[in-house]
Scaffold this active site. Structure first.
Site, PDB file in Angstrom:
ATOM      1  N   TYR A  33       0.832  -1.199   0.000  1.00  0.00           N
ATOM      2  CA  TYR A  33       0.000   0.000   0.000  1.00  0.00           C
ATOM      3  C   TYR A  33       0.864   1.244   0.000  1.00  0.00           C
ATOM      4  CZ  TYR A  33       0.807   0.946   4.996  1.00  0.00           C
ATOM      5  OH  TYR A  33       1.366   1.255   6.210  1.00  0.00           O
ATOM      6  N   LYS A 148       6.618  -2.003   1.994  1.00  0.00           N
ATOM      7  CA  LYS A 148       5.416  -1.425   2.617  1.00  0.00           C
ATOM      8  C   LYS A 148       4.228  -2.351   2.361  1.00  0.00           C
ATOM      9  CE  LYS A 148       3.151   3.065   3.330  1.00  0.00           C
ATOM     10  NZ  LYS A 148       3.594   3.230   4.737  1.00  0.00           N
ATOM     11  N   GLU A 181      11.662   2.169  14.456  1.00  0.00           N
ATOM     12  CA  GLU A 181      10.766   3.212  13.951  1.00  0.00           C
ATOM     13  C   GLU A 181       9.493   3.205  14.766  1.00  0.00           C
ATOM     14  OE1 GLU A 181       9.678   2.388   9.836  1.00  0.00           O
ATOM     15  OE2 GLU A 181      10.173   0.293  10.126  1.00  0.00           O
ATOM     16  N   LEU A 206      11.304   1.062   7.199  1.00  0.00           N
ATOM     17  CA  LEU A 206      10.583   1.577   6.047  1.00  0.00           C
ATOM     18  C   LEU A 206      11.299   2.797   5.487  1.00  0.00           C
ATOM     19  CD1 LEU A 206       8.038   1.272   4.295  1.00  0.00           C
ATOM     20  CD2 LEU A 206       6.943   2.935   5.804  1.00  0.00           C
TER      21      LEU A 206
END
Length: 286
Positions: A33, A148, A181, A206
């Site tokens: 996505y 992702k 993260e 990411l």
């Protein structure tokens, strides 16, 4: 106004926008996505998100479903039909629909889903002005967080931990105590020595598009940056902590696990970078 979604070539009211029960996104989280910020009906960082989308699809061997120009038309039309001025547009591409089997099906076209929603930017600005709270939790995700994917259950659990603690975001840390993260963000600090730091992307985090844009802004602003990991303890001793994402922009965290960061107020670096990012994103949106 009823919201409208794009699903596999058709625009439908949300209540009628469906995929097959054997879509592999539903069965296996076999998909990817992207989320674009929308400023005045225009998409921010379009090319950056497209580059990451293509990389994610390639890494999972999912065919690219349409050209960038065709996808831009779909995204724009979804934004238009939902009358989104400022907000978000969400794209999901799965491997498609096939009888349930772990191995890749042959000759199956990908599924493409697009939704859009309005966001009250003033509400986010008010939170940024006072600063948000954060918590920390162990990172239990798989080893390819650079892709992702829609497989976000560990992120969901981390975000829920933040909500249950009355916090905005959860910073995850690895087995060495190093922050990887946030549940839906990249993490940054201005350490106790005044050094701006964020983890490098070689660590399977990411590759945030907002992160990439902010790196360019940091260079333009003449700020010194160290792409080096930091521990949870270093974050708690830092002068500033902030997180970045397409839906968050630059959001200061003024506490972690109840420990006050700095003087407990948003710091000058995060405030400066948020203003610079918003100005650039609005100016360059297409």
């Amino acid at each position: 106004m009823a919201r409208v979604a794009y699903v596999n070539g058709a625009y439908r009211p949300h209540g009628q926008a469906v995929v097959h029960i054997e879509d592999r996104g539903f069965q296996f989280a076999d998909g990817v996505y992207e989320v674009w910020g929308v400023f005045g009906g225009r998409l921010a960082d379009f090319d950056g998100h497209m580059t990451r989308l293509h990389r994610s699809l390639t890494e999972l061997q999912i065919p690219i479903p349409m050209s960038a120009a065709a996808l831009k038309r779909v995204l724009d039309e979804t934004v238009r039909r939902n009358r989104v001025g400022d907000g978000l547009v969400y794209l999901q591409v799965t491997r498609g629909t096939a009888p349930r089997d772990h191995a890749f099906p042959k000759d199956t076209p990908p599924s493409v889903i697009v939704t859009a929603k309005s966001v009250n930017l003033a509400k986010g600005e008010a939170l940024a002005e006072r600063g948000a709270a954060g918590v920390t939790r162990p990172d239990i995700r798989w080893g390819r967080c650079d892709i992702k994917t829609v497989g976000l259950l560990p992120n969901v659990l981390a975000k829920q931990a933040a909500r249950e603690a009355g916090a905005y975001e959860c910073l995850m840390f690895d087995e060495m105590g190093l922050v990887t993260e946030g549940a839906s963000t990249n993490a940054w600090i201005v350490d106790e020595n005044g050094k701006l730091r964020t983890r490098d992307i070689q660590a399977n985090i990411l590759r945030g598009v907002t992160r990439t844009q902010l790196l360019a802004i940091i260079a333009d602003e003449g700020l010194e940056l160290d792409e080096r990991p930091f521990t949870v303890d270093e974050a708690k001793r830092a002068r500033e902590v902030f997180v970045t994402a397409a839906s968050t922009f630059v959001m200061p965290l003024v506490s972690l696990d109840g420990v006050k960061i700095g003087d407990g107020r948003p710091g000058p670096v995060a405030t400066r970078l948020r203003a610079a990012y918003l100005e650039q994103a609005d100016r360059d949106a297409v």
